[in-house]
Each structure stands twice: as C-alpha cells, then as structure tokens.
Enzyme design. Structure first.
Site, PDB file in Angstrom:
ATOM      1  N   ASP A  67       1.303  -1.340   0.310  1.00  0.00           N
ATOM      2  CA  ASP A  67      -0.250   0.068   0.352  1.00  0.00           C
ATOM      3  C   ASP A  67       0.838   0.821  -0.039  1.00  0.00           C
ATOM      4  O   ASP A  67       2.181   0.858   0.192  1.00  0.00           O
ATOM      5  CB  ASP A  67      -0.639  -0.271   1.349  1.00  0.00           C
ATOM      6  CG  ASP A  67      -0.074  -0.623   2.455  1.00  0.00           C
ATOM      7  OD1 ASP A  67       1.082  -0.502   2.179  1.00  0.00           O
ATOM      8  OD2 ASP A  67      -0.855  -1.053   2.894  1.00  0.00           O
ATOM      9  N   ASN A 136      -7.821  -3.424  14.032  1.00  0.00           N
ATOM     10  CA  ASN A 136      -8.676  -3.634  13.958  1.00  0.00           C
ATOM     11  C   ASN A 136      -8.738  -4.823  12.495  1.00  0.00           C
ATOM     12  O   ASN A 136     -10.261  -4.603  12.327  1.00  0.00           O
ATOM     13  CB  ASN A 136      -9.809  -2.039  13.061  1.00  0.00           C
ATOM     14  CG  ASN A 136      -8.830  -1.750  11.535  1.00  0.00           C
ATOM     15  OD1 ASN A 136      -7.833  -2.359  11.444  1.00  0.00           O
ATOM     16  ND2 ASN A 136      -9.201  -0.106  10.906  1.00  0.00           N
ATOM     17  N   HIS A 138      -7.484  -5.301   9.369  1.00  0.00           N
ATOM     18  CA  HIS A 138      -6.746  -4.535   8.837  1.00  0.00           C
ATOM     19  C   HIS A 138      -6.029  -5.570   8.214  1.00  0.00           C
ATOM     20  O   HIS A 138      -4.994  -6.006   8.564  1.00  0.00           O
ATOM     21  CB  HIS A 138      -6.722  -3.226   8.597  1.00  0.00           C
ATOM     22  CG  HIS A 138      -6.185  -2.804   8.814  1.00  0.00           C
ATOM     23  ND1 HIS A 138      -5.682  -1.478   8.966  1.00  0.00           N
ATOM     24  CD2 HIS A 138      -4.570  -2.714   8.696  1.00  0.00           C
ATOM     25  CE1 HIS A 138      -5.021  -0.738   9.323  1.00  0.00           C
ATOM     26  NE2 HIS A 138      -3.843  -1.971   9.502  1.00  0.00           N
ATOM     27  N   GLU A 143      -9.179  -2.441   5.523  1.00  0.00           N
ATOM     28  CA  GLU A 143     -10.293  -2.034   6.610  1.00  0.00           C
ATOM     29  C   GLU A 143     -11.512  -2.627   6.140  1.00  0.00           C
ATOM     30  O   GLU A 143     -11.898  -2.955   5.572  1.00  0.00           O
ATOM     31  CB  GLU A 143     -10.870   0.060   6.517  1.00  0.00           C
ATOM     32  CG  GLU A 143      -9.545   1.178   6.669  1.00  0.00           C
ATOM     33  CD  GLU A 143      -8.543   0.796   7.772  1.00  0.00           C
ATOM     34  OE1 GLU A 143      -8.761  -0.040   8.474  1.00  0.00           O
ATOM     35  OE2 GLU A 143      -8.221   2.442   7.954  1.00  0.00           O
TER      36      GLU A 143
HETATM   37  P1  PGA Z   1       1.867  -2.071  13.049  1.00  0.00           P
HETATM   38  O1  PGA Z   1       1.130  -1.923  11.864  1.00  0.00           O
HETATM   39  O2  PGA Z   1       3.042  -3.071  12.743  1.00  0.00           O
HETATM   40  O3  PGA Z   1       2.664  -0.550  13.091  1.00  0.00           O
HETATM   41  O4  PGA Z   1       1.730  -2.366  13.777  1.00  0.00           O
HETATM   42  C1  PGA Z   1       0.404  -2.902  11.144  1.00  0.00           C
HETATM   43  C2  PGA Z   1      -0.234  -2.904  10.436  1.00  0.00           C
HETATM   44  O5  PGA Z   1      -1.468  -1.874  10.879  1.00  0.00           O
HETATM   45  O6  PGA Z   1      -0.637  -3.120   9.010  1.00  0.00           O
END
Ligand code: PGA
Length: 252
Positions: A67, A136, A138, A143
């Site tokens: 992304d 959450n 994702h 999302e």
């Molecule tokens: P993080 O992000 O490694 O900073 O916890 C993970 C994500 O949101 O996919």
C-alpha cells in the site's frame, strides 16, 4: 493456518527473515510482497544484516508493496516508498526497476490501481507476501467491511488507523485520509503468506483471527481460506489466545 509462537520481537524478526532468506536464496526469480509499519522493521534489519554478512543477493528479486498513502510522493518522509528505501532497499542490491509500490501521487488513481494489479499479474503473481495486522483486523489498508473480492483500490482510512499512524506525523490532521492498497482478492492470490504480530495490543485481534468467524468485519479472517499462511506471533500477541482453554499451538 500455521501459528508459530516465538518469545519476543527479536525472535519474531529473525524467524520471518529466515523464511524470506531461504526463499530468496533458492529461487532463480522471486516476487516478494512487502509491508510497512513498525512490526516489519526488525525483519528488514535482519535481511540487511544477512546481505552484508552472507551476500544474499536480491538482483533476481522483484518486490510489490501492499500500500501507499494518497498524496505522498516517494521523497516525502512519511510515504511508504520513503520508508522502504530507508529501511530496506537502499541497503540491498535490488535493482530500482524491480521495485513496485503504488504511486499515491498518480494523476489518475483508478488507472494506477489497474496498472498495479496488471503488473503483479504480468510478473506471474507474488510468491511470498509479508503481512502485518492492524488492531482493527486490517491487512494492507483493507479496513473492516472491505469486500473479500476487492482488488487494488483506493480506500478511505479508518479514523482508528489514522490515529494509530499519527505518531509518525506532526499532527493527526497531517495523516492522509486515503490510500491505495492491494485488495483482499489480490492478497489471497499470493502463493505463500507470512503474517507477523507482535505486542499485547495485537492480542485481541489475533485471537479473533485464530478463533473467530470468517467475516468481512475482520479483513484478516479471510486468510483462513488460504492454503499456505504462517502466522508468527510473539507471546504477548498470543496472550488472549493462550488464555483460552484447550488452545493448541499448531507449530512451534
Ligand atoms: P504496525 O502496523 O506494524 O505498525 O503495528 C501493522 C498494520 O497496521 O498492518
């Protein structure tokens, strides 16, 4: 899904890097799907260390990132392109034209998504995709509520995601509202998936992924339908799951 429990973040990073190294070393051409976020930093440090110490070459590797923020160019310190250059690519021998990251500054974002998707197809698909997981649920920036049929698309970021990422920006209002992300169907077509989860703040969502229903409200739950998923999680991230009676760890 195979779940590997490791004691801590250091071990998690090492195990994930070993899986990637093995595949990169044994393949003549390799399409590697990459992710950003705090969790990936340790893995990338290990890959760089291995490159410096053992000379594992990436000249035959093509990478596809999950992304990118809409509106942030590759020179913007908060763009994922910048993150990847700084934390990985600039330290390896990967040719620059082997690196694919969605362009969040493209004039026509819909076209950019289609092109990204067709680049993945043209290159023969992703052999191994590294994934993090949001609190959450994702994966990429898909999302909760994203269709399992989705392909690379523009998303509006959840407030919770923007808040979680605000720590990298001056202010919450500086966090982009939109991003381009590989879709869930795109991710499901990757031949092998390695998902990393570290820390107690991932314990609830990881438990929902392991024990919950497959449902679009938890995007990561779709991974249960994939034939080759390995979750590497540290003990803190498995805290809720391990408190369950009868919890069986699939693989140590
Ligand atoms: P993080 O992000 O490694 O900073 O916890 C993970 C994500 O949101 O996919």
């Amino acid at each position: 899904m195979k779940v590997i429990e490791v004691p801590d973040y250091t071990e998690l990073s090492k195990r994930a890097a070993e899986i990637i190294n093995d595949r990169v070393q044994s393949a003549r051409a390799f399409n590697l799907g990459l992710a950003t976020g705090a969790t990936m930093l340790g893995v990338y440090r290990h890959l760089i260390k291995d490159f410096l110490e053992n000379g594992t070459s990436y000249r035959h590797v093509y990478t596809f990132n999950l992304d990118e923020y809409v509106g942030l160019g590759r020179e913007h310190p908060n763009s994922y392109h910048y993150y990847m250059n700084k934390n990985l690519f600039h330290h390896l021998d990967i040719p620059e034209d082997h690196i694919y990251i969605p362009d969040g500054t493209a004039e026509n974002l819909e076209e950019e998504c289609l092109e990204y998707e067709s680049n993945i197809q043209r290159m023969g698909g992703i052999d191994l995709q590294l994934l993090g997981i949001g609190r959450n649920g994702h994966i990429g920036f898909n999302e909760p509520g994203t269709s399992f049929q989705s392909r690379t698309h523009v998303v509006e970021l959840d407030k919770s995601t923007r808040m979680a990422n605000a720590r990298y920006f001056k202010d919450l209002s500086d966090v982009p509202t939109h991003a381009i992300t590989m879709g869930i169907a795109t991710i499901m077509e990757c031949k092998q998936i390695v998902l990393l989860a570290s820390g107690v703040e991932k314990a609830e969502v990881l438990d929902s992924l392991i024990h919950g229903e497959i449902d679009e409200s938890i995007p990561a739950s779709v991974l249960k339908r994939h034939a080759d998923v390995t979750i590497i999680a540290d003990s803190e991230a498995l805290k809720v799951t391990k408190e369950r009676e009868g919890f069986i760890l699939y693989d140590q």
